[in-house]
Write an enzyme that holds these catalytic residues in place. Structure first.
Site, PDB file in Angstrom:
ATOM      1  N   ASP A  64      -7.851 -32.084 -23.820  1.00 46.21           N
ATOM      2  CA  ASP A  64      -7.837 -32.734 -22.512  1.00 46.21           C
ATOM      3  C   ASP A  64      -7.876 -31.675 -21.417  1.00 46.21           C
ATOM      4  OD1 ASP A  64      -6.809 -35.817 -21.516  1.00 46.21           O
ATOM      5  OD2 ASP A  64      -6.694 -34.178 -20.058  1.00 46.21           O
ATOM      6  N   ILE A  65      -8.649 -31.959 -20.384  1.00 45.88           N
ATOM      7  CA  ILE A  65      -8.817 -30.987 -19.290  1.00 45.88           C
ATOM      8  C   ILE A  65      -7.538 -30.827 -18.459  1.00 45.88           C
ATOM      9  CG2 ILE A  65      -9.671 -32.524 -17.458  1.00 45.88           C
ATOM     10  CD1 ILE A  65     -12.011 -30.486 -17.101  1.00 45.88           C
ATOM     11  N   HIS A  70     -10.753 -43.745 -26.150  1.00 50.76           N
ATOM     12  CA  HIS A  70     -10.220 -42.437 -26.537  1.00 50.76           C
ATOM     13  C   HIS A  70      -8.754 -42.561 -26.906  1.00 50.76           C
ATOM     14  CE1 HIS A  70      -9.946 -42.902 -22.166  1.00 50.76           C
ATOM     15  NE2 HIS A  70      -8.815 -42.202 -22.218  1.00 50.76           N
ATOM     16  N   VAL A  95     -11.083 -43.302 -18.008  1.00 52.99           N
ATOM     17  CA  VAL A  95     -12.424 -43.021 -18.531  1.00 52.99           C
ATOM     18  C   VAL A  95     -12.849 -44.182 -19.430  1.00 52.99           C
ATOM     19  CG1 VAL A  95     -13.835 -41.455 -19.916  1.00 52.99           C
ATOM     20  CG2 VAL A  95     -12.088 -40.517 -18.389  1.00 52.99           C
TER      21      VAL A  95
END
Ligand code: 5GP
Ligand code: ZN
Length: 114
Positions: A30-31, A100, A96
């Protein structure tokens, strides 16, 4: 229609730190990590959300959980444990629109909602 951000990661159109990939599933860091280990595990098929899941997706969701466990082992957190979160829809806080699974680990994960 333009690809979503995760489809672009799958197509290598935007970079990501990929930790696992096969023909159906990809996993990347994850960013904005919420824990020392924060990995997103996703189907390559663009399923927008859990609410869009169909009968034919049941197999891939089962496989995702097996892969999550494999990644947890590789990351050295299988013994201490981890948490898996799927945010779904507006009230679930999903940002998003590509299904996920958040794999979180590496510290005690704090307050539980359930
Ligand atoms: P959601 O809130 O939809 O459950 O989670 C979306 C997650 O995707 C967030 O934790 C966010 O930090 C992560 N994310 C959003 N954009 C990117 C990106 O471009 N690359 C990576 N690696 N993670 C992203
Ligand atoms: Zn997508």
């Amino acid at each position: 229609m333009e690809d979503c951000i995760f489809c672009k990661i799958i197509k290598r159109e935007i970079p990501a730190n990929i930790v696992y990939e096969d023909n159906e599933i990809i996993a990347f860091k994850d960013i904005q990590p919420a824990a020392p280990i924060h990995i997103l595990v996703i189907p390559k098929k663009h399923i927008p959300s859990l609410v869009e899941l169909t009968k034919e997706d049941e197999v891939i969701v089962g496989k995702i959980y097996t892969i999550i466990n494999k990644i947890a082992e590789e990351q050295g957190v299988k013994e201490k444990g981890y948490r898996v979160i799927v945010n779904c829809g507006k009230d679930g806080g999903q940002e998003v629109g590509h299904l996920h699974f958040h794999l979180l680990a590496g510290k005690p994960l704090g307050e539980k909602i359930v």
